[in-house]
Each structure stands twice: as structure tokens, then as C-alpha cells.
Design a protein around this motif. Sequence first.
Motif, PDB file in Angstrom:
ATOM      1  N   MET A  32       0.970  -1.077   0.102  1.00 33.67           N
ATOM      2  CA  MET A  32      -0.224   0.040  -0.047  1.00 33.67           C
ATOM      3  C   MET A  32       0.868   1.312  -0.117  1.00 33.67           C
ATOM      4  SD  MET A  32      -3.202   0.855   2.618  1.00 33.67           S
ATOM      5  CE  MET A  32      -2.297   0.735   4.054  1.00 33.67           C
ATOM      6  N   GLU A  33       1.843   1.354   0.833  1.00 28.28           N
ATOM      7  CA  GLU A  33       2.614   2.500   0.937  1.00 28.28           C
ATOM      8  C   GLU A  33       3.476   2.897  -0.303  1.00 28.28           C
ATOM      9  OE1 GLU A  33       5.578   5.004   4.074  1.00 28.28           O
ATOM     10  OE2 GLU A  33       4.871   3.061   4.474  1.00 28.28           O
ATOM     11  N   ARG A  34       4.222   1.788  -0.884  1.00 32.32           N
ATOM     12  CA  ARG A  34       4.817   1.965  -2.249  1.00 32.32           C
ATOM     13  C   ARG A  34       3.915   2.286  -3.117  1.00 32.32           C
ATOM     14  NH1 ARG A  34       7.869  -3.265  -3.450  1.00 32.32           N
ATOM     15  NH2 ARG A  34       5.744  -4.185  -3.727  1.00 32.32           N
ATOM     16  N   ASP A  35       2.683   1.638  -3.573  1.00 37.19           N
ATOM     17  CA  ASP A  35       1.674   1.962  -4.420  1.00 37.19           C
ATOM     18  C   ASP A  35       1.378   3.415  -4.169  1.00 37.19           C
ATOM     19  OD1 ASP A  35       2.110  -0.532  -5.229  1.00 37.19           O
ATOM     20  OD2 ASP A  35       0.196  -1.220  -4.608  1.00 37.19           O
ATOM     21  N   SER A  36       1.215   3.855  -3.134  1.00 44.02           N
ATOM     22  CA  SER A  36       0.639   5.273  -2.708  1.00 44.02           C
ATOM     23  C   SER A  36       1.776   6.163  -3.305  1.00 44.02           C
ATOM     24  CB  SER A  36       0.111   5.374  -1.178  1.00 44.02           C
ATOM     25  OG  SER A  36      -0.572   4.712  -0.942  1.00 44.02           O
ATOM     26  N   ILE A  37       3.122   5.853  -3.023  1.00 43.68           N
ATOM     27  CA  ILE A  37       3.961   7.070  -3.281  1.00 43.68           C
ATOM     28  C   ILE A  37       4.152   7.059  -4.815  1.00 43.68           C
ATOM     29  CG2 ILE A  37       6.545   7.316  -3.326  1.00 43.68           C
ATOM     30  CD1 ILE A  37       6.605   5.981  -0.511  1.00 43.68           C
ATOM     31  N   GLN A  38       4.114   5.799  -5.575  1.00 48.43           N
ATOM     32  CA  GLN A  38       4.058   5.539  -6.993  1.00 48.43           C
ATOM     33  C   GLN A  38       2.964   6.345  -7.599  1.00 48.43           C
ATOM     34  OE1 GLN A  38       4.627   1.629  -8.019  1.00 48.43           O
ATOM     35  NE2 GLN A  38       6.622   1.496  -7.517  1.00 48.43           N
ATOM     36  N   PHE A  39       1.648   6.277  -7.256  1.00 48.96           N
ATOM     37  CA  PHE A  39       0.513   7.087  -7.584  1.00 48.96           C
ATOM     38  C   PHE A  39       0.609   8.438  -7.462  1.00 48.96           C
ATOM     39  CE2 PHE A  39      -3.481   8.919  -6.750  1.00 48.96           C
ATOM     40  CZ  PHE A  39      -4.340   8.455  -7.762  1.00 48.96           C
ATOM     41  N   VAL A  40       1.222   9.042  -6.322  1.00 44.21           N
ATOM     42  CA  VAL A  40       1.311  10.493  -6.168  1.00 44.21           C
ATOM     43  C   VAL A  40       2.482  11.009  -7.119  1.00 44.21           C
ATOM     44  CG1 VAL A  40       2.258  12.168  -4.519  1.00 44.21           C
ATOM     45  CG2 VAL A  40       0.774  10.483  -3.520  1.00 44.21           C
ATOM     46  N   ARG A  41       3.621  10.322  -7.334  1.00 43.85           N
ATOM     47  CA  ARG A  41       4.492  10.623  -8.306  1.00 43.85           C
ATOM     48  C   ARG A  41       4.037  10.983  -9.692  1.00 43.85           C
ATOM     49  NH1 ARG A  41       9.440   6.844  -6.641  1.00 43.85           N
ATOM     50  NH2 ARG A  41      10.053   7.893  -4.627  1.00 43.85           N
ATOM     51  N   LYS A  42       3.034   9.983 -10.218  1.00 43.09           N
ATOM     52  CA  LYS A  42       2.385  10.232 -11.518  1.00 43.09           C
ATOM     53  C   LYS A  42       1.051  10.899 -11.424  1.00 43.09           C
ATOM     54  CE  LYS A  42       3.591   5.307 -12.539  1.00 43.09           C
ATOM     55  NZ  LYS A  42       3.065   3.969 -12.646  1.00 43.09           N
ATOM     56  N   CYS A  43       0.765  11.803 -10.437  1.00 39.22           N
ATOM     57  CA  CYS A  43      -0.476  12.530 -10.291  1.00 39.22           C
ATOM     58  C   CYS A  43      -0.126  13.969 -11.281  1.00 39.22           C
ATOM     59  CB  CYS A  43      -1.018  12.918  -8.895  1.00 39.22           C
ATOM     60  SG  CYS A  43      -2.318  14.165  -8.767  1.00 39.22           S
ATOM     61  N   HIS A  44      -0.815  14.208 -12.184  1.00 39.46           N
ATOM     62  CA  HIS A  44      -0.444  15.442 -12.797  1.00 39.46           C
ATOM     63  C   HIS A  44      -0.596  16.801 -11.958  1.00 39.46           C
ATOM     64  CE1 HIS A  44      -0.132  18.044 -16.499  1.00 39.46           C
ATOM     65  NE2 HIS A  44      -1.201  18.750 -16.184  1.00 39.46           N
ATOM     66  N   GLN A  45      -1.668  16.964 -11.319  1.00 40.12           N
ATOM     67  CA  GLN A  45      -1.857  18.156 -10.444  1.00 40.12           C
ATOM     68  C   GLN A  45      -0.653  18.194  -9.473  1.00 40.12           C
ATOM     69  OE1 GLN A  45      -3.952  20.639 -10.713  1.00 40.12           O
ATOM     70  NE2 GLN A  45      -5.224  19.628 -12.324  1.00 40.12           N
ATOM     71  N   CYS A  46      -0.344  17.017  -8.888  1.00 43.22           N
ATOM     72  CA  CYS A  46       0.923  17.233  -7.921  1.00 43.22           C
ATOM     73  C   CYS A  46       2.274  17.674  -8.727  1.00 43.22           C
ATOM     74  CB  CYS A  46       1.148  15.991  -7.223  1.00 43.22           C
ATOM     75  SG  CYS A  46      -0.189  15.611  -6.078  1.00 43.22           S
ATOM     76  N   GLN A  47       2.450  17.268  -9.827  1.00 40.91           N
ATOM     77  CA  GLN A  47       3.579  17.532 -10.797  1.00 40.91           C
ATOM     78  C   GLN A  47       3.406  18.978 -10.946  1.00 40.91           C
ATOM     79  OE1 GLN A  47       3.763  14.805 -13.781  1.00 40.91           O
ATOM     80  NE2 GLN A  47       4.430  13.197 -12.661  1.00 40.91           N
ATOM     81  N   VAL A  48       2.412  19.381 -11.375  1.00 44.51           N
ATOM     82  CA  VAL A  48       2.192  20.836 -11.814  1.00 44.51           C
ATOM     83  C   VAL A  48       2.345  21.886 -10.674  1.00 44.51           C
ATOM     84  CG1 VAL A  48       0.590  22.750 -12.711  1.00 44.51           C
ATOM     85  CG2 VAL A  48       0.745  20.424 -13.742  1.00 44.51           C
ATOM     86  N   HIS A  49       1.725  21.533  -9.567  1.00 43.32           N
ATOM     87  CA  HIS A  49       1.824  22.453  -8.295  1.00 43.32           C
ATOM     88  C   HIS A  49       2.837  22.239  -7.216  1.00 43.32           C
ATOM     89  CE1 HIS A  49      -1.630  24.461 -10.223  1.00 43.32           C
ATOM     90  NE2 HIS A  49      -2.227  23.433 -10.314  1.00 43.32           N
ATOM     91  N   GLY A  50       3.418  20.976  -7.385  1.00 51.06           N
ATOM     92  CA  GLY A  50       4.151  20.694  -6.250  1.00 51.06           C
ATOM     93  C   GLY A  50       5.453  21.382  -6.109  1.00 51.06           C
ATOM     94  N   ASP A  51       5.955  21.799  -6.873  1.00 49.04           N
ATOM     95  CA  ASP A  51       7.464  22.376  -6.797  1.00 49.04           C
ATOM     96  C   ASP A  51       7.500  23.899  -6.798  1.00 49.04           C
ATOM     97  OD1 ASP A  51       8.596  19.933  -6.701  1.00 49.04           O
ATOM     98  OD2 ASP A  51       9.071  19.987  -8.838  1.00 49.04           O
ATOM     99  N   LEU A  52       6.411  24.587  -6.379  1.00 53.28           N
ATOM    100  CA  LEU A  52       6.219  25.856  -6.599  1.00 53.28           C
ATOM    101  C   LEU A  52       6.777  26.611  -5.272  1.00 53.28           C
ATOM    102  CD1 LEU A  52       2.461  26.756  -7.991  1.00 53.28           C
ATOM    103  CD2 LEU A  52       4.876  26.928  -9.134  1.00 53.28           C
TER     104      LEU A  52
END
Length: 92
Positions: A32-52
Motif C-alpha cells: 500500500m505505501e509503495r503504491d501510494s508513493i508511485q501514484f502520487v509521483r504520477k499525479c498530474h496536479q501534484c507535478q504541476v503545483h508541487g514544486d512552486l
Amino acid sequence: MVEIHSEVCGSHMNGHVLSKKILRAGYYWLTMERDSIQFVRKCHQCQVHGDLIRSPPVELHAMAAPWPFMAWGMNVTGPIELKAQMGIDSSW
């Protein structure tokens, strides 16, 4: 995972928090934890707004006055006598 991360329950949290929220929702699987981390890495919204960086760049300024060191003081006490010197055993 999609609902907890971004829809009904979510605010686009990181992978570790996502796995804890999934666990609290009553679901569990071994990866579950590994899958959650991989899911968040692929989330488009997190990639767009994560590094601001939300603070504007400001030029650095040196401190003019050493204000933290203005109030140094010293407490003076008399001689400190150990309990062993007064005849009391100080062993633990």
C-alpha cells in the motif's frame, strides 16, 4: 486511491499520508505505501503545483546589530559541595 488523494477526501497529500488515510478508510494491502508513493509521483496536479516556491526572491541582508548577544549575563554562586564530600553516599 483516486478518491482519497484528489476527490472527496483529498487535498493532494504525499504518498505516506495517502497510505495512512487509505488505512483509516478501512483498506489494506501489502504494498500500500509503495503504491501510494508511485501514484502520487504520477499525479498530474501534484507535478504541476508541487514544486512552486511561494515566497518571492529577496536579497540577503547582513544583521547590523548583534541583538541576540546584547543581554548576556552571568550568575555567580558560592562553592558547590558534592553530597559525597558531606558524608552522604551519592551512588545511584
